[in-house]
Design a protein around this motif. Sequence first.
Motif, PDB file in Angstrom:
ATOM      1  N   ASN A  17       0.812  -1.229   0.000  1.00 11.30           N
ATOM      2  CA  ASN A  17       0.000   0.000   0.000  1.00 11.30           C
ATOM      3  C   ASN A  17       0.841   1.273   0.000  1.00 11.30           C
ATOM      4  O   ASN A  17       0.538   2.211  -0.726  1.00 11.30           O
ATOM      5  CB  ASN A  17      -0.981   0.049   1.174  1.00 11.30           C
ATOM      6  CG  ASN A  17      -1.921  -1.129   1.201  1.00 11.30           C
ATOM      7  OD1 ASN A  17      -2.320  -1.639   0.157  1.00 11.30           O
ATOM      8  ND2 ASN A  17      -2.268  -1.596   2.396  1.00 11.30           N
ATOM      9  N   VAL A  18       1.849   1.354   0.860  1.00 11.79           N
ATOM     10  CA  VAL A  18       2.654   2.581   1.020  1.00 11.79           C
ATOM     11  C   VAL A  18       1.721   3.779   1.165  1.00 11.79           C
ATOM     12  O   VAL A  18       1.886   4.809   0.511  1.00 11.79           O
ATOM     13  CB  VAL A  18       3.646   2.777  -0.153  1.00 11.79           C
ATOM     14  CG1 VAL A  18       4.800   3.672   0.304  1.00 11.79           C
ATOM     15  CG2 VAL A  18       4.211   1.456  -0.654  1.00 11.79           C
ATOM     16  N   GLY A  19       0.721   3.622   1.995  1.00  7.58           N
ATOM     17  CA  GLY A  19      -0.245   4.695   2.232  1.00  7.58           C
ATOM     18  C   GLY A  19      -1.293   4.751   1.146  1.00  7.58           C
ATOM     19  O   GLY A  19      -2.276   4.003   1.164  1.00  7.58           O
ATOM     20  N   VAL A  20      -1.089   5.631   0.169  1.00  3.53           N
ATOM     21  CA  VAL A  20      -2.134   5.922  -0.821  1.00  3.53           C
ATOM     22  C   VAL A  20      -2.231   4.909  -1.961  1.00  3.53           C
ATOM     23  O   VAL A  20      -3.117   5.016  -2.805  1.00  3.53           O
ATOM     24  CB  VAL A  20      -1.929   7.334  -1.419  1.00  3.53           C
ATOM     25  CG1 VAL A  20      -2.205   8.401  -0.373  1.00  3.53           C
ATOM     26  CG2 VAL A  20      -0.512   7.491  -1.979  1.00  3.53           C
ATOM     27  N   CYS A  24      -2.347  -1.816  -4.580  1.00  2.55           N
ATOM     28  CA  CYS A  24      -1.648  -1.784  -5.876  1.00  2.55           C
ATOM     29  C   CYS A  24      -0.159  -1.486  -5.759  1.00  2.55           C
ATOM     30  O   CYS A  24       0.609  -1.904  -6.626  1.00  2.55           O
ATOM     31  CB  CYS A  24      -2.315  -0.807  -6.841  1.00  2.55           C
ATOM     32  SG  CYS A  24      -2.312   0.908  -6.309  1.00  2.55           S
ATOM     33  N   LEU A  25       0.278  -0.781  -4.719  1.00  2.78           N
ATOM     34  CA  LEU A  25       1.702  -0.505  -4.549  1.00  2.78           C
ATOM     35  C   LEU A  25       2.306  -1.439  -3.498  1.00  2.78           C
ATOM     36  O   LEU A  25       1.657  -1.795  -2.520  1.00  2.78           O
ATOM     37  CB  LEU A  25       1.948   0.943  -4.117  1.00  2.78           C
ATOM     38  CG  LEU A  25       1.665   2.050  -5.121  1.00  2.78           C
ATOM     39  CD1 LEU A  25       2.079   3.407  -4.536  1.00  2.78           C
ATOM     40  CD2 LEU A  25       2.362   1.799  -6.450  1.00  2.78           C
ATOM     41  N   GLY A  26       3.552  -1.811  -3.729  1.00  4.27           N
ATOM     42  CA  GLY A  26       4.293  -2.603  -2.755  1.00  4.27           C
ATOM     43  C   GLY A  26       5.760  -2.251  -2.812  1.00  4.27           C
ATOM     44  O   GLY A  26       6.312  -1.963  -3.887  1.00  4.27           O
ATOM     45  N   LEU A  89       5.805 -12.207  12.102  1.00  7.16           N
ATOM     46  CA  LEU A  89       4.624 -12.903  11.601  1.00  7.16           C
ATOM     47  C   LEU A  89       3.404 -12.000  11.692  1.00  7.16           C
ATOM     48  O   LEU A  89       3.200 -11.317  12.694  1.00  7.16           O
ATOM     49  CB  LEU A  89       4.379 -14.180  12.423  1.00  7.16           C
ATOM     50  CG  LEU A  89       5.452 -15.272  12.336  1.00  7.16           C
ATOM     51  CD1 LEU A  89       5.102 -16.407  13.274  1.00  7.16           C
ATOM     52  CD2 LEU A  89       5.580 -15.780  10.906  1.00  7.16           C
ATOM     53  N   ALA A  90       2.595 -12.030  10.654  1.00  4.97           N
ATOM     54  CA  ALA A  90       1.306 -11.315  10.642  1.00  4.97           C
ATOM     55  C   ALA A  90       1.449  -9.859  11.051  1.00  4.97           C
ATOM     56  O   ALA A  90       0.555  -9.294  11.657  1.00  4.97           O
ATOM     57  CB  ALA A  90       0.302 -12.026  11.554  1.00  4.97           C
ATOM     58  N   GLY A  91       2.578  -9.241  10.723  1.00  3.99           N
ATOM     59  CA  GLY A  91       2.808  -7.870  11.158  1.00  3.99           C
ATOM     60  C   GLY A  91       2.636  -6.827  10.080  1.00  3.99           C
ATOM     61  O   GLY A  91       2.773  -5.636  10.344  1.00  3.99           O
ATOM     62  N   GLY A  92       2.386  -7.243   8.837  1.00  7.94           N
ATOM     63  CA  GLY A  92       2.259  -6.275   7.759  1.00  7.94           C
ATOM     64  C   GLY A  92       3.537  -6.057   6.985  1.00  7.94           C
ATOM     65  O   GLY A  92       3.672  -5.070   6.262  1.00  7.94           O
ATOM     66  N   LEU A  93       4.506  -6.988   7.118  1.00 13.79           N
ATOM     67  CA  LEU A  93       5.764  -6.863   6.370  1.00 13.79           C
ATOM     68  C   LEU A  93       5.994  -8.056   5.442  1.00 13.79           C
ATOM     69  O   LEU A  93       7.130  -8.352   5.066  1.00 13.79           O
ATOM     70  CB  LEU A  93       6.942  -6.694   7.343  1.00 13.79           C
ATOM     71  CG  LEU A  93       7.052  -5.310   7.998  1.00 13.79           C
ATOM     72  CD1 LEU A  93       8.149  -5.308   9.055  1.00 13.79           C
ATOM     73  CD2 LEU A  93       7.335  -4.218   6.957  1.00 13.79           C
ATOM     74  N   GLY A  94       4.932  -8.733   5.065  1.00 17.84           N
ATOM     75  CA  GLY A  94       5.023  -9.729   4.010  1.00 17.84           C
ATOM     76  C   GLY A  94       5.680 -11.037   4.390  1.00 17.84           C
ATOM     77  O   GLY A  94       6.335 -11.660   3.546  1.00 17.84           O
ATOM     78  N   SER A  95       5.492 -11.506   5.631  1.00 16.12           N
ATOM     79  CA  SER A  95       6.125 -12.767   6.030  1.00 16.12           C
ATOM     80  C   SER A  95       5.591 -13.941   5.219  1.00 16.12           C
ATOM     81  O   SER A  95       6.366 -14.820   4.802  1.00 16.12           O
ATOM     82  CB  SER A  95       5.909 -13.016   7.527  1.00 16.12           C
ATOM     83  OG  SER A  95       4.532 -13.088   7.850  1.00 16.12           O
ATOM     84  N   ILE A 251       0.614   3.087   7.384  1.00 20.81           N
ATOM     85  CA  ILE A 251       0.424   1.732   7.886  1.00 20.81           C
ATOM     86  C   ILE A 251       0.987   0.771   6.845  1.00 20.81           C
ATOM     87  O   ILE A 251       0.734   0.909   5.643  1.00 20.81           O
ATOM     88  CB  ILE A 251      -1.065   1.443   8.128  1.00 20.81           C
ATOM     89  CG1 ILE A 251      -1.621   2.377   9.208  1.00 20.81           C
ATOM     90  CG2 ILE A 251      -1.279  -0.017   8.538  1.00 20.81           C
ATOM     91  CD1 ILE A 251      -3.129   2.286   9.387  1.00 20.81           C
ATOM     92  N   SER A 252       1.759  -0.200   7.307  1.00 23.61           N
ATOM     93  CA  SER A 252       2.350  -1.184   6.397  1.00 23.61           C
ATOM     94  C   SER A 252       1.359  -2.324   6.180  1.00 23.61           C
ATOM     95  O   SER A 252       1.009  -3.039   7.116  1.00 23.61           O
ATOM     96  CB  SER A 252       3.654  -1.736   6.985  1.00 23.61           C
ATOM     97  OG  SER A 252       4.262  -2.623   6.080  1.00 23.61           O
ATOM     98  N   GLY A 253       0.912  -2.477   4.943  1.00 26.14           N
ATOM     99  CA  GLY A 253      -0.118  -3.473   4.664  1.00 26.14           C
ATOM    100  C   GLY A 253      -1.368  -3.168   5.454  1.00 26.14           C
ATOM    101  O   GLY A 253      -1.837  -2.032   5.497  1.00 26.14           O
ATOM    102  N   SER A 254      -1.898  -4.189   6.115  1.00 27.16           N
ATOM    103  CA  SER A 254      -3.083  -3.978   6.951  1.00 27.16           C
ATOM    104  C   SER A 254      -2.702  -3.725   8.406  1.00 27.16           C
ATOM    105  O   SER A 254      -3.564  -3.608   9.265  1.00 27.16           O
ATOM    106  CB  SER A 254      -4.016  -5.194   6.853  1.00 27.16           C
ATOM    107  OG  SER A 254      -3.351  -6.376   7.235  1.00 27.16           O
ATOM    108  N   GLY A 255      -1.395  -3.613   8.696  1.00 24.03           N
ATOM    109  CA  GLY A 255      -0.918  -3.381  10.055  1.00 24.03           C
ATOM    110  C   GLY A 255      -0.579  -4.711  10.736  1.00 24.03           C
ATOM    111  O   GLY A 255      -0.726  -5.773  10.155  1.00 24.03           O
ATOM    112  N   ALA A 256      -0.134  -4.627  11.966  1.00 20.94           N
ATOM    113  CA  ALA A 256      -0.039  -3.451  12.800  1.00 20.94           C
ATOM    114  C   ALA A 256       1.254  -2.671  12.615  1.00 20.94           C
ATOM    115  O   ALA A 256       1.435  -1.616  13.215  1.00 20.94           O
ATOM    116  CB  ALA A 256      -0.176  -3.865  14.274  1.00 20.94           C
TER     117      ALA A 256
END
Length: 308
Positions: A17-20, A24-26, A89-95, A251-256
């Motif tokens: 997401n990178v915010g806006v 679509c963005l990563g 894990l499950a933190g919004g950084l693509g694990s 917020i990175s991905g869906s968070g947290a």
Amino acid sequence: MSEPRVLKIQVPATSANVGVGFDCLGLALDMMATFSFVPSTDGQLHIKGCEPRFCGADNLVWTSYCHTCSELGIIEELLNITIDSPIPLAGGLGSSSACIVAGIAAAYALSGVSLDRERIIQMASSLEGHPDNVAPAVLGGLVCSFSNAGRVWTQRFDVADNLRFIAIVPPYEVRTAAARRVLPAEVPITTAVWQTGRCVAMVRALETGDAELLAACAHDKLHEPYRARLIPDYEALRSAALSSGASAFVISGSGATMLAICKNEQKAAGVRRTLVTMESVSAAEGACRGLQIETLQACKTGLEILAS
């Protein structure tokens, strides 16, 4: 007797997401997970380096490897898999994306099939359900991705070397399903227009390292106002990061996990000091947040085969 061949694969953490750039963005970050693969010698599958609940035949690296072997028309072999990953894990950084990409790449490398990054993205997107993390995990840099007629399309951009990304990882999770449920089903056309212009500007800001443009465009209206409510520390951390020199806070991905984006190393050091001081004060007051704070750069390379 010769030593068994060892395959090592490295995959970066990613921030969707990178915010806006919702869905679509990563962005690939230089927090790297390393996966080692050695053929099993005892007829058993062995997985090390992750929680016991993930060490069985349903492990995401293993199932992705098996799926790809089937797609390539080859027979999978039992493996010793070692996972060395700092990605939470499950933190919004693509694990999960890192695991999927590693498993797919292992099938290619171990079978001697030439690495096909476009096909890897197609398969990984199918397994993950969306391309916004797996695409930058494979390609590195900043990637815009979308699906059309069953195909994932990607556009990759370099990220300016001056930028720093401070990942702030709370000790709690925001489940993707919960983060989806809080979103509105429809938005006004004015919000769509707002978002479109700023998404294009975000790509340009990250590509050029333009901190002023970054600060102007990093104001999401599609998802962050709703998801921020699921992150108890969001407002305090956002205020602290922006007031101490960050150009943007997303917020990175869906968070947290959250990202404070900074113009350069000096600005990042000041923001990090502020956040660490906040943690120290909270700990002294008996209310330590337990944050993990990492200063990162964009990862240029994405997926890499280190040895085989």
